[in-house]
Design a protein around this motif. Structure first.
Motif, PDB file in Angstrom:
ATOM      1  N   HIS A  82      95.926  64.685   4.867  1.00 61.48           N
ATOM      2  CA  HIS A  82      96.551  65.916   4.802  1.00 61.48           C
ATOM      3  C   HIS A  82      95.660  67.001   5.402  1.00 61.48           C
ATOM      4  CE1 HIS A  82      98.649  66.395   0.179  1.00 61.48           C
ATOM      5  NE2 HIS A  82      98.514  65.488   0.622  1.00 61.48           N
ATOM      6  N   ILE A  83      94.339  66.595   5.560  1.00 56.16           N
ATOM      7  CA  ILE A  83      93.699  67.165   7.442  1.00 56.16           C
ATOM      8  C   ILE A  83      94.388  66.284   8.069  1.00 56.16           C
ATOM      9  CG2 ILE A  83      91.821  67.968   7.609  1.00 56.16           C
ATOM     10  CD1 ILE A  83      90.607  68.573   4.272  1.00 56.16           C
ATOM     11  N   ARG A  84      93.497  64.912   7.694  1.00 55.54           N
ATOM     12  CA  ARG A  84      93.825  64.568   9.418  1.00 55.54           C
ATOM     13  C   ARG A  84      95.662  64.925   9.898  1.00 55.54           C
ATOM     14  NH1 ARG A  84      92.503  59.774   7.143  1.00 55.54           N
ATOM     15  NH2 ARG A  84      89.964  59.577   8.435  1.00 55.54           N
ATOM     16  N   ALA A  85      96.413  64.844   9.390  1.00 54.32           N
ATOM     17  CA  ALA A  85      97.790  64.375   9.946  1.00 54.32           C
ATOM     18  C   ALA A  85      98.458  66.066  10.100  1.00 54.32           C
ATOM     19  CB  ALA A  85      98.522  64.696   8.748  1.00 54.32           C
ATOM     20  N   VAL A  86      97.135  66.949   9.788  1.00 53.99           N
ATOM     21  CA  VAL A  86      97.262  68.436  10.198  1.00 53.99           C
ATOM     22  C   VAL A  86      96.913  68.756  11.735  1.00 53.99           C
ATOM     23  CG1 VAL A  86      97.085  71.025   9.875  1.00 53.99           C
ATOM     24  CG2 VAL A  86      97.313  70.272   7.890  1.00 53.99           C
ATOM     25  N   THR A  87      95.782  67.896  10.980  1.00 53.51           N
ATOM     26  CA  THR A  87      95.056  68.337  12.194  1.00 53.51           C
ATOM     27  C   THR A  87      95.158  67.135  13.777  1.00 53.51           C
ATOM     28  OG1 THR A  87      93.107  67.921  11.435  1.00 53.51           O
ATOM     29  CG2 THR A  87      92.507  67.619  13.447  1.00 53.51           C
ATOM     30  N   GLN A  88      95.901  66.624  13.344  1.00 53.14           N
ATOM     31  CA  GLN A  88      97.033  65.584  14.808  1.00 53.14           C
ATOM     32  C   GLN A  88      98.367  65.855  14.835  1.00 53.14           C
ATOM     33  OE1 GLN A  88      97.280  61.381  12.573  1.00 53.14           O
ATOM     34  NE2 GLN A  88      95.271  61.004  13.468  1.00 53.14           N
ATOM     35  N   SER A  89      98.848  66.730  13.895  1.00 47.11           N
ATOM     36  CA  SER A  89     100.114  67.787  14.676  1.00 47.11           C
ATOM     37  C   SER A  89      99.928  68.646  14.966  1.00 47.11           C
ATOM     38  CB  SER A  89     100.772  68.024  13.012  1.00 47.11           C
ATOM     39  OG  SER A  89     101.936  68.427  13.346  1.00 47.11           O
ATOM     40  N   VAL A  90      99.046  69.957  14.382  1.00 45.72           N
ATOM     41  CA  VAL A  90      98.647  71.313  15.538  1.00 45.72           C
ATOM     42  C   VAL A  90      97.758  71.801  15.679  1.00 45.72           C
ATOM     43  CG1 VAL A  90     101.286  72.030  13.716  1.00 45.72           C
ATOM     44  CG2 VAL A  90      98.300  72.319  12.934  1.00 45.72           C
ATOM     45  N   GLY A  91      96.373  70.792  15.617  1.00 44.91           N
ATOM     46  CA  GLY A  91      95.306  70.460  15.998  1.00 44.91           C
ATOM     47  C   GLY A  91      94.110  71.239  14.292  1.00 44.91           C
ATOM     48  N   GLY A  92      92.950  70.999  14.593  1.00 45.81           N
ATOM     49  CA  GLY A  92      92.511  71.711  13.189  1.00 45.81           C
ATOM     50  C   GLY A  92      91.754  72.654  13.454  1.00 45.81           C
ATOM     51  N   ILE A  93      91.327  73.039  12.480  1.00 49.06           N
ATOM     52  CA  ILE A  93      89.583  74.594  12.092  1.00 49.06           C
ATOM     53  C   ILE A  93      88.475  73.588  12.159  1.00 49.06           C
ATOM     54  CG2 ILE A  93      92.284  75.928  12.039  1.00 49.06           C
ATOM     55  CD1 ILE A  93      91.531  76.332   9.095  1.00 49.06           C
ATOM     56  N   PRO A  94      87.502  74.894  12.182  1.00 45.48           N
ATOM     57  CA  PRO A  94      86.619  74.651  11.649  1.00 45.48           C
ATOM     58  C   PRO A  94      86.411  74.988  10.014  1.00 45.48           C
ATOM     59  CG  PRO A  94      86.212  75.798  13.751  1.00 45.48           C
ATOM     60  CD  PRO A  94      87.440  76.108  13.321  1.00 45.48           C
ATOM     61  N   ARG A  95      85.724  73.671   9.443  1.00 47.14           N
ATOM     62  CA  ARG A  95      85.416  73.283   8.003  1.00 47.14           C
ATOM     63  C   ARG A  95      85.289  75.317   7.646  1.00 47.14           C
ATOM     64  NH1 ARG A  95      81.745  69.238   5.470  1.00 47.14           N
ATOM     65  NH2 ARG A  95      80.434  70.333   7.077  1.00 47.14           N
ATOM     66  N   PRO A  96      85.848  75.995   6.897  1.00 49.36           N
ATOM     67  CA  PRO A  96      85.004  77.173   6.500  1.00 49.36           C
ATOM     68  C   PRO A  96      83.588  76.664   5.589  1.00 49.36           C
ATOM     69  CG  PRO A  96      87.183  76.674   5.315  1.00 49.36           C
ATOM     70  CD  PRO A  96      86.595  75.826   5.915  1.00 49.36           C
ATOM     71  N   GLN A  97      82.991  78.219   5.612  1.00 52.96           N
ATOM     72  CA  GLN A  97      82.085  78.078   4.099  1.00 52.96           C
ATOM     73  C   GLN A  97      82.471  77.844   3.382  1.00 52.96           C
ATOM     74  OE1 GLN A  97      78.316  77.330   5.045  1.00 52.96           O
ATOM     75  NE2 GLN A  97      78.820  76.577   2.922  1.00 52.96           N
ATOM     76  N   LEU A  98      81.844  76.484   2.192  1.00 54.60           N
ATOM     77  CA  LEU A  98      83.083  76.768   0.969  1.00 54.60           C
ATOM     78  C   LEU A  98      81.690  76.903  -0.324  1.00 54.60           C
ATOM     79  CD1 LEU A  98      85.129  74.300   1.235  1.00 54.60           C
ATOM     80  CD2 LEU A  98      85.748  75.983   0.629  1.00 54.60           C
TER      81      LEU A  98
ATOM     82  N   LEU B 293     106.364  67.789   8.134  1.00 56.33           N
ATOM     83  CA  LEU B 293     105.185  67.737   8.031  1.00 56.33           C
ATOM     84  C   LEU B 293     105.217  68.351   6.615  1.00 56.33           C
ATOM     85  CD1 LEU B 293     101.887  66.673   8.485  1.00 56.33           C
ATOM     86  CD2 LEU B 293     101.852  68.606   9.887  1.00 56.33           C
ATOM     87  N   VAL B 294     105.265  70.248   6.251  1.00 52.97           N
ATOM     88  CA  VAL B 294     104.260  70.902   5.379  1.00 52.97           C
ATOM     89  C   VAL B 294     105.770  69.825   4.173  1.00 52.97           C
ATOM     90  CG1 VAL B 294     105.207  72.711   4.420  1.00 52.97           C
ATOM     91  CG2 VAL B 294     104.456  72.856   6.214  1.00 52.97           C
ATOM     92  N   ALA B 295     106.634  69.924   3.998  1.00 54.52           N
ATOM     93  CA  ALA B 295     107.577  69.011   3.060  1.00 54.52           C
ATOM     94  C   ALA B 295     106.216  68.280   2.662  1.00 54.52           C
ATOM     95  CB  ALA B 295     108.667  68.342   3.984  1.00 54.52           C
ATOM     96  N   SER B 296     106.005  67.247   2.985  1.00 61.94           N
ATOM     97  CA  SER B 296     105.634  65.653   3.141  1.00 61.94           C
ATOM     98  C   SER B 296     104.250  66.379   1.631  1.00 61.94           C
ATOM     99  CB  SER B 296     104.941  65.158   4.092  1.00 61.94           C
ATOM    100  OG  SER B 296     106.533  64.199   4.481  1.00 61.94           O
ATOM    101  N   LEU B 297     103.592  67.553   2.390  1.00 57.74           N
ATOM    102  CA  LEU B 297     102.127  67.150   2.318  1.00 57.74           C
ATOM    103  C   LEU B 297     102.625  68.227   0.902  1.00 57.74           C
ATOM    104  CD1 LEU B 297     100.800  69.100   4.903  1.00 57.74           C
ATOM    105  CD2 LEU B 297      99.656  67.017   4.002  1.00 57.74           C
ATOM    106  N   LEU B 298     103.257  69.177   0.523  1.00 61.62           N
ATOM    107  CA  LEU B 298     103.925  69.524  -0.601  1.00 61.62           C
ATOM    108  C   LEU B 298     103.884  69.048  -1.902  1.00 61.62           C
ATOM    109  CD1 LEU B 298     105.019  72.390  -1.888  1.00 61.62           C
ATOM    110  CD2 LEU B 298     107.556  72.752  -1.083  1.00 61.62           C
ATOM    111  N   GLY B 299     104.535  68.117  -1.220  1.00 65.65           N
ATOM    112  CA  GLY B 299     105.427  66.912  -2.110  1.00 65.65           C
ATOM    113  C   GLY B 299     103.742  65.961  -3.025  1.00 65.65           C
TER     114      GLY B 299
END
Length: 283
Positions: A104-120, A176-182
């Motif tokens: 999921h993270i890879r697909a979103v990053t490749q589609s719209v760009g990534g964001i830094p992982r937040p502190q978890l 993309l969202v529909a695929s991730l949603l499933g």
């Protein structure tokens, strides 16, 4: 007759107004945010990071820094995550969930760009605080998600559902969202199914059943979200039309921060979420 008609009309108006309030239509804190598609999809990465790290650490004892470091975009490593004491079948399921989240993270990053992982914060203490607040009592000993399968599934119950309702509240018409949603819906269904089978089991040593825990967790999330009932224990998580509920980014942040305030980080995101939407709310 006129009096009865007027009274009936008044009752209908009251019911209608109550329905509007429950649906959040008139409440400012429940209104959708104004943001472009890319920002909204990137916002969902906050939950994807949380899910990925929790599942990967729970199953394997290691996370994105070992398995897909480029996807972290330089964000800080999570704290407190560790390998859980899981039954073999549960471990395989959770490992698969972790692999799905990497995708999921890879697909979103490749589609719209990534964001830094937040502190978890994946520590047992973070989950213990959430569970005690949800159960409205200080659990003793403190709840630990990593000690057995039941506890881990209960902790997992908190997470994929928020990813699911977040995608429903984004732009589900986008492919993309529909695929991730499933996939998110599938994860939520598996976790609910596993917990449903154990619904009458007592969560040791608290003297409360699995169903008791899920009901309280759902009530607590509704309370933090501040926009009506959008979460209901182990019964099907859907509205009157059997459609998945949706939550706005503000609602989700109120819940995962554990503060009931999208401007006040805490809980699993001690320094707040990442990306434009979460950072603007933090300012």
């Amino acid at each position: 007759m006129a009096t009865r008609t007027c009274f009936s009309t008044f009752l209908l108006l009251v019911v209608a107004l109550e329905s509007i309030i429950v649906m959040g239509i008139t409440l400012p804190q429940c209104r959708p945010i104004v943001a472009n598609d890319d920002d909204q999809i990137q916002f969902a990465l906050n939950m994807e990071f949380l899910e990925a790290e929790f599942f990967l650490f729970g199953a394997l004892g290691k996370g994105l820094d070992d398995l897909a470091p480029s996807l972290t975009q330089g964000g800080p490593p999570p704290s407190g995550g560790r390998r859980a004491n899981l039954e073999p079948m549960i471990r395989r399921i959770i490992e698969e969930f972790g692999s799905q989240e990497i995708g999921h993270i890879r697909a979103v990053t490749q589609s719209v760009g990534g964001i830094p992982r937040p502190q978890l914060n994946l520590s047992a203490e973070a989950f213990a605080a959430t569970m005690s607040r949800a159960m409205d009592t200080k659990l003793s000993p403190p709840f630990n998600p990593y000690v057995n399968s039941i506890n881990y599934l209960l902790a997992s119950y908190v997470i994929p559902y928020e990813g699911l309702v977040g995608y429903v509240g984004t732009i589900p018409s986008l492919s993309l969202v529909a695929s991730l949603l499933g996939v998110e819906a599938g994860q939520d269904a598996v976790i609910r199914g596993l917990l449903f089978e154990r619904g009458d089991e007592t969560v040791s040593p608290y003297g409360l059943t699995v169903a008791n825990f899920t009901n309280r967790i759902s009530e607590f999330r509704n309370q933090l979200g501040m926009c009506g009932v959008k979460d209901q224990g182990l019964i099907p998580s859907a509205d009157a039309n059997s459609l998945s509920y949706s939550r706005t980014p503000a609602e989700i942040l109120r819940i995962v921060y554990g503060t009931g305030n999208e401007h006040s980080p805490g809980g699993f995101f001690p320094r707040g979420g990442s990306g434009r939407i979460a950072m603007q709310m933090f300012q």
